[in-house]
Write a protein that holds these residues in place. Structure first.
Motif: not given
Length: 462
Positions: A299, A303, A312, A318
């Motif tokens: 992640s 991002n 995102n 996010g």
């Protein structure tokens, strides 16, 4: 064999001692002037924050921050006696960065209505006082850096214990998904911040002992000498330790910091580019594996390279924070909105992880450039101390401590500016965080001790 004094001095004996005293007095006088200048800037920053947010000047916070200036002057006075030839720029730079951080944190507290111990500024002031006291104790108690070399393996063991402390049930604390904190009697602390100092001492002592086998032996391939398999142990162990921090404690930044510190000190000790190639290859391998197997690392990368994607941006954890920080920096423009005139509080954790975005909004590109110049000057002075060292341990320790600050700045500021994926490290001296403040003030104190000891030692010339 003849003994020649350092470049600052011309002769030994009574004339040399007189010159040494004069140089020492001149350096401390320069430091005093710079401390006064830094304190004036910090007071002006607080006044501007109050005028921008409150429209008036409140003497209470100014009086509390004045106590920190007193501590800085106490360190200066102590150095006149115990470290008279220490570098004249390190202490003023650290004090200025610390004061600017407090001013911006105080500004964010005013915006969200936080007061007293509920606010981050009050805690930051208290931690700053403790950090400066720790720096003063470091300068007074450690009279020579070679004392640390005696405890090379003790420092290594202490670093491992500090890194593993957050994993102890009932002691470790998970914050924002990362288990890098411990909590004792209601107080939280990040032991990894102190571990980086212990690791620098251990790496310096270990590499002094092993540098011959690490630098001289190996096979040549494509014009570059690569180490033997049996000599790969240290770099593999540190890589595994760094990966364990990333996997078990979910702290990408600290893992990168530990491995980067060892890699730079290893290259400094051996002068072999093959170690850098091997190290970067291991970093690349670790990044690929972590991105494929760890959701939180994946992640972070998502991002980073696709921050403005709606999926995102709206996801939990996010890119909302990253985008808000970028918009804040854009709002500041070249000269900024002015202290107290921006809206840094709308960015999550703007007082810690995103303190650079907060300052960038209110001081603008010009202010961020000035702050980066302060960091550059601080790191440059530390590297200069390392290059001037007369023994290998001093050289490696000074380079390691300096690079710790440099790499931490790159990882944090690079993440905020979207140069690299965002991690959870703090900006040295600026960001809210007590353990980071204590560790960085101790690093500054060790650099001061190194600079004084190096200038006091004669160089041997064959």
């Amino acid at each position: 064999m003849s003994v020649t004094p350092p470049a600052d001095f011309v002769a030994t004996g009574s004339i040399g001692r007189l010159k040494r005293v004069r140089v020492s007095q001149r350096m401390r006088n320069v430091e005093l002037v710079l401390i006064i200048f830094a304190s004036a800037i910090n007071v002006a920053a607080l006044v501007l924050v109050q005028l921008g947010v409150l429209g008036k000047v409140d003497a209470g916070p100014l009086a509390i921050c004045a106590l920190l200036a007193v501590l800085v002057f106490a360190i200066h006075i102590a150095m006149r006696f115990v470290a008279p030839q220490a570098d004249a720029l390190i202490l003023p730079i650290a004090a200025l960065l610390n004061g600017l951080g407090i001013a911006e944190i105080y500004r964010i507290d005013l915006a969200v209505g936080a007061e007293g111990w509920d606010g981050f500024a009050t805690k930051q002031i208290a931690w700053s006082a403790l950090a400066m006291a720790a720096a003063l104790g470091t300068i007074i108690l450690i009279r020579h850096q070679r004392i640390l070399q005696r405890y090379t393996y003790v420092a290594g063991l202490a670093a491992v214990i500090l890194i593993l402390l957050p994993m102890v049930p009932g002691l470790g604390l998970t914050v924002n998904g990362a288990r890098v904190w411990i909590q004792i009697a209601g107080l939280t602390f990040q032991p990894g911040e102190i571990a980086k100092i212990a690791l620098a001492v251990f790496f310096a002592g270990y590499l002094v002992q092993r540098r011959e086998s690490l630098s001289m032996v190996g096979r040549t391939f494509l014009g570059m000498r690569f180490p033997r398999g049996r000599d790969l142990g240290p770099i593999l162990v540190v890589w595994a330790l760094s990966m364990s921090v990333i996997v078990l404690q979910r702290d990408l930044g600290t893992g990168l910091l530990f491995f980067g510190l060892f890699l730079v000190m290893l290259y400094t000790a051996t002068g072999r580019g093959s170690w850098v190639i091997l190290g970067l290859s291991l970093v690349g391998l670790g990044a690929v594996v972590a991105n494929q197997t760890l959701d939180y690392v994946n992640s972070r990368f998502a991002n980073w390279y696709d921050a403005f994607n709606n999926d995102n941006f709206n996801a939990a954890g996010g890119s909302f924070q990253l985008v808000q920080g970028l918009f804040g920096l854009a709002h500041g423009g070249i000269i900024g909105t002015g202290l107290g005139e921006g809206m840094p509080e709308i960015t999550p954790v703007s007082q810690s992880d995103y303190i650079i975005a907060s300052l960038g909004e209110e001081l603008g590109l010009a202010g961020i450039f000035a702050i980066l110049c302060l960091y550059l000057l601080l790191v440059g002075r530390g590297l200069r101390i390392g290059f001037a060292g007369h023994d290998d341990f001093s050289k490696l320790l000074a380079v390691g401590l300096s690079f710790t600050i440099a790499l931490q700045c790159f990882i944090v500021i690079g993440g905020v500016l979207r140069v690299i994926p965002l991690t959870g490290l703090t900006t040295p001296f600026l960001a809210a965080g007590g353990s980071s403040l204590v560790a960085n003030w101790m690093i500054a104190a060790l650099l001061l001790r190194l600079s004084d000891s190096i200038r006091n030692e004669p160089r041997l010339v064959v």
